[in-house]
Design an enzyme around this catalytic site. Structure first.
Site, PDB file in Angstrom:
ATOM      1  CB  THR A  72      -0.925   0.005   1.248  1.00  0.00           C
ATOM      2  OG1 THR A  72      -1.702  -1.190   1.239  1.00  0.00           O
ATOM      3  CG2 THR A  72      -1.827   1.210   1.260  1.00  0.00           C
ATOM      4  CB  VAL A  73       3.124   2.766   2.546  1.00  0.00           C
ATOM      5  CG1 VAL A  73       3.832   4.102   2.697  1.00  0.00           C
ATOM      6  CG2 VAL A  73       2.056   2.611   3.619  1.00  0.00           C
ATOM      7  N   GLY A  92      -0.097   8.972   9.696  1.00  0.00           N
ATOM      8  CA  GLY A  92      -0.086   8.983   8.227  1.00  0.00           C
ATOM      9  C   GLY A  92       0.361  10.285   7.612  1.00  0.00           C
ATOM     10  CD  GLU A  98      -0.167  -1.355  10.849  1.00  0.00           C
ATOM     11  OE1 GLU A  98       0.976  -1.806  10.713  1.00  0.00           O
ATOM     12  OE2 GLU A  98      -0.506  -0.246  10.399  1.00  0.00           O
ATOM     13  CG  ASP A 124      -1.164   1.242  14.624  1.00  0.00           C
ATOM     14  OD1 ASP A 124      -0.108   0.988  14.010  1.00  0.00           O
ATOM     15  OD2 ASP A 124      -1.827   2.282  14.427  1.00  0.00           O
ATOM     16  CE  LYS A 175      -0.032   4.748  13.758  1.00  0.00           C
ATOM     17  NZ  LYS A 175      -1.382   4.498  13.240  1.00  0.00           N
TER      18      LYS A 175
HETATM   19  P1  NAP Z   1       1.659  -3.900   2.957  1.00  0.00           P
HETATM   20  O1  NAP Z   1       0.667  -3.363   2.000  1.00  0.00           O
HETATM   21  O2  NAP Z   1       1.417  -5.201   3.603  1.00  0.00           O
HETATM   22  O3  NAP Z   1       3.071  -3.940   2.201  1.00  0.00           O
HETATM   23  C1  NAP Z   1       4.200  -4.562   2.724  1.00  0.00           C
HETATM   24  C2  NAP Z   1       5.199  -4.778   1.609  1.00  0.00           C
HETATM   25  O4  NAP Z   1       6.398  -5.312   2.115  1.00  0.00           O
HETATM   26  C3  NAP Z   1       4.701  -5.743   0.522  1.00  0.00           C
HETATM   27  O5  NAP Z   1       5.084  -5.280  -0.736  1.00  0.00           O
HETATM   28  C4  NAP Z   1       5.427  -7.051   0.875  1.00  0.00           C
HETATM   29  O6  NAP Z   1       5.667  -7.850  -0.256  1.00  0.00           O
HETATM   30  C5  NAP Z   1       6.738  -6.506   1.411  1.00  0.00           C
HETATM   31  N1  NAP Z   1       7.383  -7.399   2.376  1.00  0.00           N
HETATM   32  C6  NAP Z   1       6.927  -7.761   3.589  1.00  0.00           C
HETATM   33  N2  NAP Z   1       7.827  -8.579   4.201  1.00  0.00           N
HETATM   34  C7  NAP Z   1       8.838  -8.733   3.340  1.00  0.00           C
HETATM   35  C8  NAP Z   1      10.053  -9.459   3.393  1.00  0.00           C
HETATM   36  N3  NAP Z   1      10.393 -10.192   4.449  1.00  0.00           N
HETATM   37  N4  NAP Z   1      10.901  -9.384   2.322  1.00  0.00           N
HETATM   38  C9  NAP Z   1      10.568  -8.633   1.242  1.00  0.00           C
HETATM   39  N5  NAP Z   1       9.425  -7.907   1.149  1.00  0.00           N
HETATM   40  C10 NAP Z   1       8.579  -7.967   2.184  1.00  0.00           C
HETATM   41  O7  NAP Z   1       1.923  -2.847   4.142  1.00  0.00           O
HETATM   42  P2  NAP Z   1       1.698  -1.271   4.106  1.00  0.00           P
HETATM   43  O8  NAP Z   1       0.295  -0.970   4.506  1.00  0.00           O
HETATM   44  O9  NAP Z   1       2.265  -0.692   2.877  1.00  0.00           O
HETATM   45  O10 NAP Z   1       2.579  -0.841   5.377  1.00  0.00           O
HETATM   46  C11 NAP Z   1       3.976  -0.782   5.327  1.00  0.00           C
HETATM   47  C12 NAP Z   1       4.523  -0.113   6.590  1.00  0.00           C
HETATM   48  O11 NAP Z   1       3.975   1.197   6.676  1.00  0.00           O
HETATM   49  C13 NAP Z   1       4.141  -0.811   7.893  1.00  0.00           C
HETATM   50  O12 NAP Z   1       5.181  -0.644   8.814  1.00  0.00           O
HETATM   51  C14 NAP Z   1       2.921  -0.027   8.365  1.00  0.00           C
HETATM   52  O13 NAP Z   1       2.762  -0.091   9.758  1.00  0.00           O
HETATM   53  C15 NAP Z   1       3.297   1.353   7.927  1.00  0.00           C
HETATM   54  N6  NAP Z   1       2.189   2.273   7.713  1.00  0.00           N
HETATM   55  C16 NAP Z   1       1.129   1.891   6.948  1.00  0.00           C
HETATM   56  C17 NAP Z   1       0.122   2.801   6.714  1.00  0.00           C
HETATM   57  C18 NAP Z   1      -1.081   2.426   5.899  1.00  0.00           C
HETATM   58  O14 NAP Z   1      -2.017   3.235   5.848  1.00  0.00           O
HETATM   59  N7  NAP Z   1      -1.133   1.284   5.230  1.00  0.00           N
HETATM   60  C19 NAP Z   1       0.199   4.085   7.262  1.00  0.00           C
HETATM   61  C20 NAP Z   1       1.311   4.429   8.030  1.00  0.00           C
HETATM   62  C21 NAP Z   1       2.302   3.516   8.247  1.00  0.00           C
HETATM   63  P3  NAP Z   1       4.452  -8.500  -1.097  1.00  0.00           P
HETATM   64  O15 NAP Z   1       3.740  -7.338  -1.737  1.00  0.00           O
HETATM   65  O16 NAP Z   1       5.086  -9.376  -2.087  1.00  0.00           O
HETATM   66  O17 NAP Z   1       3.594  -9.202  -0.094  1.00  0.00           O
HETATM   67  N1  HSE Z   2      -3.020   0.713  10.442  1.00  0.00           N
HETATM   68  C1  HSE Z   2      -2.716   2.075  10.733  1.00  0.00           C
HETATM   69  C2  HSE Z   2      -4.002   2.813  11.043  1.00  0.00           C
HETATM   70  C3  HSE Z   2      -2.034   2.697   9.555  1.00  0.00           C
HETATM   71  O1  HSE Z   2      -5.084   2.299  10.782  1.00  0.00           O
HETATM   72  O2  HSE Z   2      -3.916   3.921  11.575  1.00  0.00           O
HETATM   73  C4  HSE Z   2      -1.492   4.078   9.831  1.00  0.00           C
HETATM   74  O3  HSE Z   2      -0.397   4.002  10.706  1.00  0.00           O
END
Ligand code: NAP
Ligand code: HSE
Length: 433
Positions: free
Chosen positions: A14-15, A134, A190, A201, A205
């Site tokens: 996603t990010v 975010g 998450e 979570d 934060k």
């Molecule tokens: P996500 O959609 O699950 O993406 C995770 C990515 O990392 C995927 O591309 C996954 O590969 C890859 N990955 C995971 N483990 C791996 C490994 N061992 N080796 C290689 N690649 C690996 O997660 P996300 O929502 O983008 O979140 C990423 C981070 O940002 C997290 O720490 C989350 O807490 C933080 N965050 C997220 C948001 C949000 O709104 N989503 C907001 C703020 C912060 P695949 O695609 O092949 O599975």
């Molecule tokens: N899973 C987190 C939330 C993403 O819902 O706030 C942003 O850190």
């Protein structure tokens, strides 16, 4: 020609997808703001066969070590999540002389001291704007714009998924399970959504914010937390009837040299500004001794809002701002003001209490007596008539208290739960007035 800033991005979900969209879709704007081109050299994922419309296939790989150790790479952008591989990758990146940008609040909350010490030793930067709230620039505000102040209190809606679920249940009558599914579909949750709904979570934060605001290190174990996973539609309705909205709040405030903090569902008056924050939006209210009260509000999760913060950090590193802030802020290196964490027992609050009781003579009097014995004064009582009129009828009894010490309230709750007329354990939440 200025040398481009070369990036290895670990994670293309996603990010990561959002970061690629901004960097590749607005390259001219980013080059101009960064003073040099910013080039996405590697994107590391688990499954290279997945469709990723915003990421060119030729830069996708699965070997994070190779990407981190590529001598051409200047900055490692960690967007994998988790605390195992992500930690190894961040530590290796810093040791290899790369700066790090991360959105990973769990990683910083659990290993901040070790990671920041390692970064300082290698004279590198860890930038983490996206890790809290975010798209809201709260890390920048606390580490730069508000540094003239001693923060005395902060109160935030820090989990977008929980706020989305609460709003969808209250406004649209959606079920908890459907609202959570929708939050996952929209990319807010998450990888393990338990972290969102059980308060972990938001606690991660909060740990980062109290580090910035008070210089205090709080581990997850130090933060008393309760999520929205046990919250029932019945309590949302009673709160509504009493004039309150339920929000999952992360709060910290200074009492002398002590910092009190917790994460919990809290009843807020409908008119409170935080009560009006809807959907996946986050908000943080900060009290500073010079500025007074400031409120930050905006999208707290999701692809582009979070990527906005990540790319902002990359630009800050490109122009050298992040290096100066990082060196000055000395995070996770001890409390310069000598603040310590305060145990929650002594904290005073108003409470909402709901118990299921037998609809019999004397039960309400017994409940009132237990509260009186703990010096807890009742402000409001609601008990609606039982639907069925028979001797076994059970009704919810809802009580709002005046201010009471948390320790005394808990002791009263223990005693209440043992009363013969109380049919199931009482449910309680703090009330912020
Ligand atoms: P996500 O959609 O699950 O993406 C995770 C990515 O990392 C995927 O591309 C996954 O590969 C890859 N990955 C995971 N483990 C791996 C490994 N061992 N080796 C290689 N690649 C690996 O997660 P996300 O929502 O983008 O979140 C990423 C981070 O940002 C997290 O720490 C989350 O807490 C933080 N965050 C997220 C948001 C949000 O709104 N989503 C907001 C703020 C912060 P695949 O695609 O092949 O599975
Ligand atoms: N899973 C987190 C939330 C993403 O819902 O706030 C942003 O850190």
């Amino acid at each position: 020609m200025v040398e481009p800033l070369q990036l290895a991005m670990l994670g293309g979900g996603t990010v990561g997808g959002g970061v690629a969209k901004i960097l590749l879709g607005h390259a001219d704007r980013i080059t101009s703001r960064a003073g040099r081109p910013v080039q996405l050299r590697h994107v590391v994922v688990r499954d290279p066969a997945k469709t990723r419309p915003s990421i060119p296939k030729e830069i996708i790989s699965t070997d994070w070590k190779a990407a981190v150790h590529d001598p051409q790479v200047h900055v490692v952008v960690e967007l994998m999540g988790g605390t195992t591989t992500a930690k190894m990758a961040v530590m290796e990146a810093l040791a290899a002389g790369k700066h790090v940008v991360t959105a990973n609040k769990a990683l910083l909350a659990e290993h901040g001291a070790e990671i920041f010490e390692h970064a300082r030793r290698h004279e590198r930067v860890v930038a983490f704007e996206a890790s809290v709230a975010g798209g809201i620039p709260i890390i920048g505000a606390l580490s730069q714009s508000l540094t003239a102040n001693q923060v005395t209190a902060l109160q935030g809606i820090l989990n977008g998924t929980s706020n989305f679920i609460l709003t969808s249940m209250a406004d649209k009558g959606m079920s908890y399970a459907d609202a959570l599914k929708e939050a996952q579909r929209l990319g807010y949750a998450e990888a393990d959504p338990t972290l969102d709904v059980d308060g972990s979570d938001a606690a991660h934060k909060l740990a980062i914010l109290v580090q910035l605001a008070f210089g205090v290190t709080a581990t997850l174990g130090d933060i008393e937390r309760q999520g929205i996973d046990g919250l029932s539609a019945m309590d949302l309705r009673f709160a509504q009837e009493l004039g309150y909205t339920v929000k999952l709040l992360a709060e910290a405030w200074l009492e002398g040299k002590e910092v009190a903090l917790h994460v919990a569902p809290v009843l807020l008056r409908h008119t409170d500004m935080l009560a009006q924050v809807r959907g996946a939006f986050n908000a943080i209210q900060i009290k500073g001794d010079a500025v007074g009260e400031v409120l930050f509000q905006g999208p707290g999760a999701g692809e582009l809002p979070t990527a906005s913060s990540v790319v902002g950090d990359i630009i800050d590193i490109a122009v050298g701002r992040a290096q100066r802030t990082f060196a000055a802020s000395k995070l996770w290196s001890g409390s310069p003001q000598g603040f310590v964490l305060r145990p929650s027992q002594g904290v005073k609050s108003r409470f909402y209490l709901r118990v299921l009781v037998a609809d019999k003579p004397g039960v309400l009097a017994d409940v009132a007596r237990v509260l009186a014995d703990e010096q807890i004064s009742i402000a409001t009582v609601i008990q609606h008539e039982a639907q069925e009129e028979h001797a076994e009828a059970v009704v919810p009894l809802v009580i709002m208290t005046h201010y009471a010490e948390t320790g005394r309230f808990r002791s009263a709750l223990d005693k209440l739960n043992k009363l013969p007329g109380v049919v199931s354990p009482g449910v309680s939440y703090s009330v912020d007035d």
